[in-house]
Structures are given as C-alpha cells and as structure tokens.
Design a protein around this motif. Sequence first.
Motif, PDB file in Angstrom:
ATOM      1  N   PHE A 231      79.784 -14.447  18.786  1.00 48.86           N
ATOM      2  CA  PHE A 231      79.011 -15.245  17.832  1.00 48.86           C
ATOM      3  C   PHE A 231      78.832 -16.652  18.386  1.00 48.86           C
ATOM      4  O   PHE A 231      79.788 -17.262  18.875  1.00 48.86           O
ATOM      5  N   VAL A 232      77.597 -17.173  18.336  1.00 49.23           N
ATOM      6  CA  VAL A 232      77.294 -18.517  18.836  1.00 49.23           C
ATOM      7  C   VAL A 232      77.495 -19.527  17.708  1.00 49.23           C
ATOM      8  O   VAL A 232      76.826 -19.464  16.677  1.00 49.23           O
ATOM      9  N   GLU A 233      78.413 -20.458  17.908  1.00 50.19           N
ATOM     10  CA  GLU A 233      78.673 -21.493  16.911  1.00 50.19           C
ATOM     11  C   GLU A 233      77.763 -22.696  17.100  1.00 50.19           C
ATOM     12  O   GLU A 233      77.313 -23.295  16.105  1.00 50.19           O
ATOM     13  N   ASP A 234      77.508 -23.074  18.349  1.00 50.31           N
ATOM     14  CA  ASP A 234      76.631 -24.209  18.644  1.00 50.31           C
ATOM     15  C   ASP A 234      75.766 -23.862  19.847  1.00 50.31           C
ATOM     16  O   ASP A 234      76.225 -23.185  20.779  1.00 50.31           O
TER      17      ASP A 234
ATOM     18  N   GLU B 140      86.519 -21.681  28.483  1.00 54.93           N
ATOM     19  CA  GLU B 140      87.006 -20.481  27.798  1.00 54.93           C
ATOM     20  C   GLU B 140      86.013 -19.961  26.761  1.00 54.93           C
ATOM     21  O   GLU B 140      85.846 -18.745  26.611  1.00 54.93           O
ATOM     22  N   ARG B 141      85.361 -20.868  26.042  1.00 56.64           N
ATOM     23  CA  ARG B 141      84.455 -20.440  24.976  1.00 56.64           C
ATOM     24  C   ARG B 141      83.048 -21.011  25.125  1.00 56.64           C
ATOM     25  O   ARG B 141      82.306 -21.089  24.149  1.00 56.64           O
ATOM     26  N   THR B 142      82.670 -21.394  26.327  1.00 63.20           N
ATOM     27  CA  THR B 142      81.348 -21.975  26.536  1.00 63.20           C
ATOM     28  C   THR B 142      80.639 -21.270  27.676  1.00 63.20           C
ATOM     29  O   THR B 142      81.226 -21.027  28.731  1.00 63.20           O
ATOM     30  N   ALA B 143      79.368 -20.953  27.456  1.00 66.12           N
ATOM     31  CA  ALA B 143      78.567 -20.239  28.449  1.00 66.12           C
ATOM     32  C   ALA B 143      77.247 -20.952  28.666  1.00 66.12           C
ATOM     33  O   ALA B 143      76.728 -21.646  27.783  1.00 66.12           O
ATOM     34  N   LEU B 144      76.693 -20.767  29.864  1.00 66.76           N
ATOM     35  CA  LEU B 144      75.366 -21.275  30.210  1.00 66.76           C
ATOM     36  C   LEU B 144      74.471 -20.068  30.452  1.00 66.76           C
ATOM     37  O   LEU B 144      74.812 -19.180  31.233  1.00 66.76           O
ATOM     38  N   LEU B 145      73.319 -20.050  29.775  1.00 64.04           N
ATOM     39  CA  LEU B 145      72.428 -18.895  29.823  1.00 64.04           C
ATOM     40  C   LEU B 145      71.035 -19.334  30.240  1.00 64.04           C
ATOM     41  O   LEU B 145      70.534 -20.370  29.778  1.00 64.04           O
ATOM     42  N   ALA B 146      70.399 -18.555  31.131  1.00 64.32           N
ATOM     43  CA  ALA B 146      69.022 -18.813  31.579  1.00 64.32           C
ATOM     44  C   ALA B 146      68.152 -17.629  31.178  1.00 64.32           C
ATOM     45  O   ALA B 146      68.395 -16.505  31.625  1.00 64.32           O
ATOM     46  N   ILE B 147      67.157 -17.869  30.314  1.00 67.50           N
ATOM     47  CA  ILE B 147      66.282 -16.796  29.845  1.00 67.50           C
ATOM     48  C   ILE B 147      64.827 -17.158  30.119  1.00 67.50           C
ATOM     49  O   ILE B 147      64.488 -18.331  30.282  1.00 67.50           O
ATOM     50  N   GLN B 148      63.971 -16.129  30.153  1.00 67.76           N
ATOM     51  CA  GLN B 148      62.550 -16.329  30.417  1.00 67.76           C
ATOM     52  C   GLN B 148      61.687 -15.812  29.280  1.00 67.76           C
ATOM     53  O   GLN B 148      60.498 -15.572  29.443  1.00 67.76           O
ATOM     54  N   GLU B 149      62.298 -15.641  28.122  1.00 66.52           N
ATOM     55  CA  GLU B 149      61.567 -15.210  26.932  1.00 66.52           C
ATOM     56  C   GLU B 149      61.770 -16.226  25.827  1.00 66.52           C
ATOM     57  O   GLU B 149      62.525 -17.184  25.969  1.00 66.52           O
ATOM     58  N   GLY B 150      61.119 -15.982  24.695  1.00 66.05           N
ATOM     59  CA  GLY B 150      61.273 -16.864  23.548  1.00 66.05           C
ATOM     60  C   GLY B 150      61.331 -16.082  22.254  1.00 66.05           C
ATOM     61  O   GLY B 150      60.683 -16.423  21.265  1.00 66.05           O
TER      62      GLY B 150
ATOM     63  N   LYS C 236      64.236 -21.135  30.567  1.00 65.48           N
ATOM     64  CA  LYS C 236      64.895 -22.081  29.667  1.00 65.48           C
ATOM     65  C   LYS C 236      66.411 -21.911  29.801  1.00 65.48           C
ATOM     66  O   LYS C 236      66.910 -20.782  29.853  1.00 65.48           O
ATOM     67  N   TYR C 237      67.117 -23.035  29.847  1.00 66.78           N
ATOM     68  CA  TYR C 237      68.568 -23.022  30.055  1.00 66.78           C
ATOM     69  C   TYR C 237      69.265 -23.518  28.789  1.00 66.78           C
ATOM     70  O   TYR C 237      68.949 -24.597  28.274  1.00 66.78           O
ATOM     71  N   TYR C 238      70.219 -22.726  28.319  1.00 67.01           N
ATOM     72  CA  TYR C 238      70.953 -23.044  27.094  1.00 67.01           C
ATOM     73  C   TYR C 238      72.457 -23.063  27.362  1.00 67.01           C
ATOM     74  O   TYR C 238      72.980 -22.228  28.107  1.00 67.01           O
ATOM     75  N   ALA C 239      73.130 -24.006  26.715  1.00 58.88           N
ATOM     76  CA  ALA C 239      74.593 -24.016  26.695  1.00 58.88           C
ATOM     77  C   ALA C 239      75.021 -23.553  25.311  1.00 58.88           C
ATOM     78  O   ALA C 239      74.558 -24.084  24.296  1.00 58.88           O
ATOM     79  N   ALA C 240      75.885 -22.533  25.271  1.00 64.70           N
ATOM     80  CA  ALA C 240      76.303 -21.942  24.000  1.00 64.70           C
ATOM     81  C   ALA C 240      77.816 -22.037  23.842  1.00 64.70           C
ATOM     82  O   ALA C 240      78.560 -21.645  24.748  1.00 64.70           O
ATOM     83  N   ARG C 241      78.252 -22.555  22.702  1.00 65.74           N
ATOM     84  CA  ARG C 241      79.682 -22.554  22.384  1.00 65.74           C
ATOM     85  C   ARG C 241      79.962 -21.331  21.512  1.00 65.74           C
ATOM     86  O   ARG C 241      79.322 -21.147  20.469  1.00 65.74           O
ATOM     87  N   LEU C 242      80.907 -20.498  21.935  1.00 67.07           N
ATOM     88  CA  LEU C 242      81.153 -19.209  21.314  1.00 67.07           C
ATOM     89  C   LEU C 242      82.366 -19.246  20.389  1.00 67.07           C
ATOM     90  O   LEU C 242      83.278 -20.058  20.560  1.00 67.07           O
ATOM     91  N   ARG C 243      82.346 -18.337  19.429  1.00 67.61           N
ATOM     92  CA  ARG C 243      83.499 -18.221  18.519  1.00 67.61           C
ATOM     93  C   ARG C 243      84.693 -17.593  19.227  1.00 67.61           C
ATOM     94  O   ARG C 243      85.839 -18.049  19.072  1.00 67.61           O
ATOM     95  N   ASP C 244      84.412 -16.571  20.038  1.00 64.89           N
ATOM     96  CA  ASP C 244      85.464 -15.849  20.746  1.00 64.89           C
ATOM     97  C   ASP C 244      85.410 -16.179  22.233  1.00 64.89           C
ATOM     98  O   ASP C 244      84.381 -16.617  22.745  1.00 64.89           O
TER      99      ASP C 244
END
Length: 364
Positions: free
Chosen positions: A304-307, A279-289, A236-244
């Motif tokens: 901290f993940v804001e969105d 600067e504050r956005t990451a893409l993450l690929a995980i295989q768990e839930g 599963k692929y997620y885009a996360a907007r970070l506080r820092d």
Amino acid sequence: MLDCQPVLSCLRCECSGHLRGGDTWFSHAPSPQIQPCLARLSACENDLFSAHLRISDNHKPARGYRSQQHRGECSEQIPDRLFHRESPTLSAKFTLYHYARRRQSMRLDRFLSGQTALSRRELTALIRSGAVTVNGASVRKPETPVTPETDRITLKGAQVEYEPFHYILMHKPCGILTAARDAKQQTVMDLLKPEDRLQKLAPVGRLDRDTSGLLLITDDGQLAHQVLSPKHHVTKYYAARLRDPFQKVYISQFYAGIMLREGDREEQALPAECVQLDERTALLAIQEGRYHQVRRMFAAAGNFVEDLLRLQIGGLFLPPDLPAGGTVRIFHKETASLWKKPDISEVKRFFIDNYSSYWIKDTI
C-alpha cells in the motif's frame, strides 16, 4: 531543388481549411515538398507564415504526396536549426509549428490576452482609453494587427514581452485538485501567481489529489499532447513511501508488466523499472498514465502506498528549492529535456542528494 514560387502562390489561398496550389490540394499539414520551402525562404517568411499553417503529426497524405524516397530527400534539406537536437522523438513538423507561429501577425487584443492575465473586455477598455502603444504610437483599436516578434508593445507604460507559449513548473502539494477549474474545490490553477493566470493555461495530465510533486502547466497544446501520448513513451519517475517493507520481487513483477484491474477485466501494464531507496521507499519509472497507476501497481503486488511524489518527467526534474505550492517559469528550450530518458540510477542519486528530508533515513 524545388521551385518555391508555386508554393508561395498556394500559400496565399485558403479555402475551407485547405490550401490550393495549381492542381494540387494540400491538407492543413504541408506535405514534404512544402517543408523545405518553409525552411529555406527566409526572404519570404511573412508570406509563408501568413498562411496560418496548422502542422500536425497525424495528418493524412493529400494528393500530390511524393514518393518515400523524395520525402527523405526533402527532409534532409531542412536546416538542423529547425530540429530539436536533443529530442529525436519530435518531428520537424512540430518544430516548424513553433517557428511559424512566432511570426504570425495577430490582433492587438489577442496578443495582449495571451501575454497578460486580463480578460478581453478589460483589455479592450484599456486599448480604447489609450493605455497601449505600438512602436511608440498610441493605438486605440483592439483589432489593430501587430507582429509580436518585431513590434514593441507597451501596456500602461510597461513593455509586454512576447512568448508564443508559456511553461510553468509547479510543486503540487497534496490535497489540491489537478484541473483547469472547478466550481467547488481548489485547483492547482488557484495556486498560480496573479500575473501567471493566463487565459489558456492548463495542467499537462493529472496528479491525484493525494499525490505531490512535479506538475507542468502550459498553453502549448501540441507539447501537452506529445507528453501525454502513449506512443511517445515519456517516462515519469515517482518516489513512493510504502506501508510494508519493500520486497525485491517487485522489481521483476513491474518489469514483466503487472496485471491491473480495468473495469470488469484485467490488463497488463507496460514494463516499469523499480529500485529500492530504503526499507519502505521505492523509486518507480513508468511510461503510462493510468488512473492511480502507481498506487494500483503496488496494491496488485500486495502493498500500500502511503505517500507519493512525482520527481521527474523525462529529464525535467522538480527543482529541489521549490516549496510545495511554489511555481517557476521555464523557457521553451528547457522543455527539450522532456524527451530524454535518464537512467533510473541517476534519478535515484538525484533524489537521495536533494530530497532525503522527505522520507529517506537510511539509504542503501
């Protein structure tokens, strides 16, 4: 080559959830000496599929199970058309399950219940009123057997198309509960179009209330199990907007398997891929839930993940033109992309090209 006549005779007999053929008992899942017959006997399909085989990846070998060498020989005799060419993680048994279910006969009211949003009581009343026809003839008995793949069935003059299973992609918005039903809160099922609210539909897995993005809804329980099972490693692929600001150390921390608190102990998460988008956005690929896994991973790394947006499940992506709360139906063949694992660089490019309006300002 196997003699198929004994197989036909054993399939005719159902006793307490087992099939008996001669001196050999078979479990619900047919042993490999039956599987080639399922594939080859096109002339006897009605007899074969009337046995209502329930095929499972987790069945235990029954008496009469042949040697490993013989099992390999049998599997090679099944035609390629019965396999998902693009999904090697799926077994032949899973594909044969779909193949068999399509050809089972069933009660008329059960058929209509699986293809419409009407309740059994409403359908029974409509059938008895003469609102349903089968092959041009009015039918008034709900228990009338029909063969969905070959019979032409109409309800109030409109033909009811048969689909063994239904698959719906939703762009889940934030603030909505991922559940089949809830007495107090709005769920993702409430966002479905009235004609899509079929009886057995349910979301595959969960997206947190504050997480948006791709959600698969289906009545295909076997596929849902395959997607959620850890042993199949569906990414599963997620885009996360970070506080820092994003730190490059996250890449190595997640790849090594970051420690997460589980109750009174810590457990190591499976390795995950991570790339920076801005600067504050990451893409993450995980295989768990795991529960709130992406948010907890970044919290364990000191951020901290804001969105949070789920972009893809395997190769099945969130349609760029699908608005939040919107849904779209897909075909069973399109679910084969669930078992793909795109490179994270491809997903990054897809996100930048199609979802830059979400958070990204200056991509890197």
